[in-house]
Design a protein around this motif. Structure first.
Motif, PDB file in Angstrom:
ATOM      1  N   ILE B  79     -21.654  16.400 -70.820  1.00 22.46           N
ATOM      2  CA  ILE B  79     -22.402  16.563 -72.067  1.00 22.46           C
ATOM      3  C   ILE B  79     -23.806  17.064 -71.759  1.00 22.46           C
ATOM      4  N   LEU B  80     -24.270  17.952 -72.611  1.00 23.70           N
ATOM      5  CA  LEU B  80     -25.680  18.338 -72.595  1.00 23.70           C
ATOM      6  C   LEU B  80     -26.297  17.759 -73.857  1.00 23.70           C
ATOM      7  N   PRO B  81     -27.076  16.685 -73.733  1.00 22.91           N
ATOM      8  CA  PRO B  81     -27.632  16.067 -74.940  1.00 22.91           C
ATOM      9  C   PRO B  81     -28.638  16.983 -75.635  1.00 22.91           C
ATOM     10  N   GLN B  82     -28.931  16.625 -76.887  1.00 22.51           N
ATOM     11  CA  GLN B  82     -29.845  17.447 -77.680  1.00 22.51           C
ATOM     12  C   GLN B  82     -31.241  17.474 -77.071  1.00 22.51           C
ATOM     13  N   GLN B  83     -31.696  16.303 -76.640  1.00 24.99           N
ATOM     14  CA  GLN B  83     -33.022  16.217 -76.036  1.00 24.99           C
ATOM     15  C   GLN B  83     -32.853  15.857 -74.580  1.00 24.99           C
ATOM     16  N   VAL B  84     -33.274  16.717 -73.693  1.00 23.46           N
ATOM     17  CA  VAL B  84     -33.246  16.349 -72.281  1.00 23.46           C
ATOM     18  C   VAL B  84     -34.685  16.349 -71.805  1.00 23.46           C
ATOM     19  N   HIS B  85     -35.088  15.225 -71.252  1.00 20.83           N
ATOM     20  CA  HIS B  85     -36.412  15.230 -70.641  1.00 20.83           C
ATOM     21  C   HIS B  85     -36.337  14.505 -69.311  1.00 20.83           C
ATOM     22  N   PHE B  86     -36.529  15.237 -68.239  1.00 18.95           N
ATOM     23  CA  PHE B  86     -36.511  14.615 -66.929  1.00 18.95           C
ATOM     24  C   PHE B  86     -37.943  14.434 -66.458  1.00 18.95           C
ATOM     25  N   ALA B  87     -38.289  13.177 -66.201  1.00 19.33           N
ATOM     26  CA  ALA B  87     -39.672  12.901 -65.807  1.00 19.33           C
ATOM     27  C   ALA B  87     -39.897  13.191 -64.326  1.00 19.33           C
ATOM     28  N   THR B  88     -38.820  13.277 -63.564  1.00 21.62           N
ATOM     29  CA  THR B  88     -39.005  13.453 -62.125  1.00 21.62           C
ATOM     30  C   THR B  88     -39.195  14.925 -61.783  1.00 21.62           C
ATOM     31  N   ARG B  89     -39.815  15.168 -60.638  1.00 20.26           N
ATOM     32  CA  ARG B  89     -40.090  16.531 -60.204  1.00 20.26           C
ATOM     33  C   ARG B  89     -38.958  17.032 -59.321  1.00 20.26           C
ATOM     34  N   LEU B  90     -38.150  17.924 -59.884  1.00 19.85           N
ATOM     35  CA  LEU B  90     -37.050  18.475 -59.102  1.00 19.85           C
ATOM     36  C   LEU B  90     -37.145  19.991 -59.152  1.00 19.85           C
ATOM     37  N   THR B  91     -36.659  20.635 -58.105  1.00 23.46           N
ATOM     38  CA  THR B  91     -36.552  22.079 -58.194  1.00 23.46           C
ATOM     39  C   THR B  91     -35.310  22.401 -59.011  1.00 23.46           C
ATOM     40  N   VAL B  92     -35.279  23.607 -59.537  1.00 24.29           N
ATOM     41  CA  VAL B  92     -34.146  24.032 -60.348  1.00 24.29           C
ATOM     42  C   VAL B  92     -32.854  23.835 -59.562  1.00 24.29           C
ATOM     43  N   ARG B  93     -32.890  24.249 -58.310  1.00 23.98           N
ATOM     44  CA  ARG B  93     -31.692  24.168 -57.504  1.00 23.98           C
ATOM     45  C   ARG B  93     -31.236  22.719 -57.299  1.00 23.98           C
ATOM     46  N   ASP B  94     -32.206  21.829 -56.983  1.00 25.79           N
ATOM     47  CA  ASP B  94     -31.855  20.421 -56.771  1.00 25.79           C
ATOM     48  C   ASP B  94     -31.220  19.828 -58.021  1.00 25.79           C
ATOM     49  N   MET B  95     -31.798  20.158 -59.185  1.00 31.04           N
ATOM     50  CA  MET B  95     -31.267  19.561 -60.395  1.00 31.04           C
ATOM     51  C   MET B  95     -29.864  20.088 -60.689  1.00 31.04           C
ATOM     52  N   VAL B  96     -29.674  21.390 -60.558  1.00 32.14           N
ATOM     53  CA  VAL B  96     -28.341  21.945 -60.804  1.00 32.14           C
ATOM     54  C   VAL B  96     -27.339  21.331 -59.820  1.00 32.14           C
ATOM     55  N   ALA B  97     -27.798  21.098 -58.584  1.00 31.23           N
ATOM     56  CA  ALA B  97     -26.911  20.507 -57.579  1.00 31.23           C
ATOM     57  C   ALA B  97     -26.501  19.085 -57.962  1.00 31.23           C
TER      58      ALA B  97
END
Ligand code: ATP
Ligand code: MG
Lengths: 320, 250
Positions: B79-97
């Motif tokens: 699921i991709l929720p309506q509101q996504v807010h990630f407070a942590t600092r991740l690179t795009v690649r790390d998050m997709v991984a």
């Protein structure tokens, strides 16, 4: 600066500091003495090595715990000492010392870790209800909560006529560290080190409950595991050398600024940097007013304030 | 197939979902539409076990939501929720991984790396892959979140308003990509959209919600009419037919 370079740099810095630490103290000791004089070797093994190892592993474990707590609470402004974990541990030790002084040291530690865990859980339940739009409320509430627990500890200690213990538990100081008196810290270090195995899980918990559940993670289980490690490390540190402030706050923040929050990559840097910072503070405490010592907490307070200002105003604008 | 039976959800005295029974077909793209506050997000959250089921039953193929192994469901449905807010600092690649976690449990194998690279490429994020998320624009960050869901590579994809923040080209590209996943990779796409024209253009099946209930469902061409807009959305808009598809005049 990439991650490998940072690890190598932090490791080299830590190594130099450790070498310096081994040969700084009231009694003169040089590397040559160790080879020639058996009593110098005894000094090294009984006093200087423990005095070097204790700040290193305490600093490393506390930094890891700060980072983990920040992930679990999803707030950058907390560390175990500001949310009641340390006070919870002190309460536990106080209670066993008063009511069950004959228990084995192992059981005492189990009890102290349990009260630390309860105190942290209590904080987490309160923190969850705070509005996420107000991130500064979390550390404020934590300080009030820790303050109330701390007051309870002081009250009990006063009743039991044990106020002088409180002093040693709540203010960190490595001057009493010797062989046979600090080894519990290694257990804490092992607990903190084991979190590397669940680094990904903790990083995912840091993304929030919905993201964790979507990825099939057992959110509550990871939460409890993380809190357990934080509680064990806090309890062992408080008992052995006393609470050490700021490390758990500053080090993870700086590391995250530079390298982000992919814990699998940043946990080692965090640990090394935390160990180095506390060891450096302890060495400074030993030499600044030689032959007298300044407690490590005081030095860290000053260093910490500067580090925090630096952290707020500097730091990379870009990820590269 | 996602089957939802007699699902009700209450918060205090407010009845947010009322006895919802609906079947979302396997394969193809289903669009969930309805006015603000109709309960669309709440319904998707239930399917993705983000909210506990109070009454009713949901199953995704053979897995019963709430009773099945959560990690098994994470390999089946994302699921991709309506509101996504990630407070942590991740690179795009790390998050997709991290989207690969259900498959890899953190130890990325070469197929995981390939999937991550594919997700980055599909959303034009390859040049941004080493940037921290908080240095991206809102739309770029949103694409990264969608890419994470894509990398999870599940049979079912639930996307709650994925067109938010996207420019017209990115929005069309995303819909085309989802269409392609449905047509050529056998994925089932469930998407909440507010732009009825996008829904009518791309979806095979429409489910319309109003006040916590299913108002109607069916093919876009049968459903999107002047009557739907007056009855469900309470607005008086003109509907034209362009190339055989209904088109709501703004
Ligand atoms: N925790 C809650 N407490 C009280 N009411 C809630 C809660 N969560 C949702 N609601 C209410 O439930 C109703 C449905 O909300 P939901 O988010 O599912 O709507 P939606 O159809 O997704 O709307 P939108 O198109 O605006 O995203 C709304 O009226 C909302 O106010
Ligand atoms: Mg919604």
């Amino acid at each position: 600066m990439n991650n490998r370079a940072a690890i190598a740099g932090a490791a080299a810095g830590t190594f130099v500091l450790a070498a310096v630490s081994l040969f700084v103290g009231v009694i003169d000791l040089t590397p040559l003495d160790v080879l020639r004089d058996p009593s110098a070797l005894t000094l090294l093994i009984d006093s200087r090595f423990p005095r070097t190892a204790a700040p290193l592993i305490a600093g490393a474990s506390l930094s890891i715990c700060g980072l983990i707590l920040q992930m679990l609470v999803r707030n950058r402004f907390v560390e175990p000492m500001t949310v009641g974990t340390g006070q919870g541990a002190a309460l536990g030790i106080l209670l066993v010392t008063v009511f069950a002084p004959t228990l084995s040291i192992f059981l005492k530690m189990v009890l102290a870790s349990s009260t630390a865990l309860l105190a942290s859980l209590g904080f987490l339940l309160i923190a969850r209800r705070l509005p996420p739009t107000q991130p500064l409320l979390v550390p404020l509430v934590g300080m009030v909560y820790g303050g109330i627990l701390g007051a309870a500890v002081t009250f009990f200690a006063y009743q039991a006529d044990m106020l002088q213990f409180i002093e040693t538990w709540l203010s960190g100081d490595f001057s009493g560290v010797m062989r046979g008196r600090y080894e519990l810290l290694w257990i804490g270090a092992m607990a903190a080190g084991l979190t590397y195995l669940i680094a990904d899980q903790i990083a995912i918990v840091g993304l929030g409950r919905d993201a964790s559940i979507n990825l099939g993670l057992n959110y509550n289980q990871v939460m409890i595991l993380g809190l357990l490690v934080i509680s064990i490390v806090s309890a062992l540190t408080v008992v052995t050398v006393g609470a050490i402030p700021f490390v758990g706050l500053i080090v993870p923040n700086i590391v995250s600024r530079w390298f982000g929050d992919n814990l699998r990559a940043t946990l080692p840097v965090t640990a090394l940097a935390g160990g180095a910072l506390v060891l450096l503070s302890d060495i400074l405490g030993r030499v600044l007013r030689y032959p007298f010592e300044i407690p490590v907490g005081t030095i860290l307070g000053v260093l910490g304030a500067f580090a925090f200002l630096w952290l707020l105003y500097r730091g990379p604008k870009h990820a590269h | 197939m996602i089957s939802i039976e007699n699902l009700s959800y209450e918060v205090g005295t407010a009845r947010i979902l009322q006895d919802v029974t609906v079947t979302l077909p396997k394969g193809g793209m289903t669009a969930l539409i309805g006015p603000n506050g109709a309960g669309k997000s709440t319904l998707l959250s239930h399917v993705a076990r983000l909210l506990p089921i109070q009454t009713g039953k949901i199953s995704v193929d053979d897995l019963e939501v709430g009773n099945c192994d959560s990690s098994a469901l994470a390999r089946r449905l994302a699921i991709l929720p309506q509101q996504v807010h990630f407070a942590t600092r991740l690179t795009v690649r790390d998050m997709v991984a991290f989207g690969r976690y259900p498959h890899s449990q953190g130890r990325l194998r070469s197929e995981d790396h390939n999937k991550v690279a594919e997700a980055l490429e599909a959303f034009g994020l390859t040049p941004l892959q080493n940037r921290f998320l908080d240095t991206l624009s809102g739309g770029q960050r949103h694409k990264a979140h969608v890419a994470m869901t894509y990398a999870q590579d599940t049979d079912y994809l639930l996307l709650d308003e994925p067109l938010n923040n996207l420019d017209i080209s990115a929005a069309r590209a995303l819909m085309a990509l989802l269409r392609d996943l449905a047509d050529n990779s056998g994925k089932t796409i469930v998407i909440v959209v507010h732009d009825i024209n996008f829904a009518a253009q791309y979806a095979d099946h429409l489910v319309v919600m109003k006040q916590g209930q299913i108002a109607c469902e069916g093919k876009p061409v049968d459903l999107v009419t002047k009557a739907l807009l007056t009855d469900v959305f309470d607005t008086d808009a003109h509907v034209a037919l362009i190339e055989g598809k209904p088109f709501v005049m703004p």
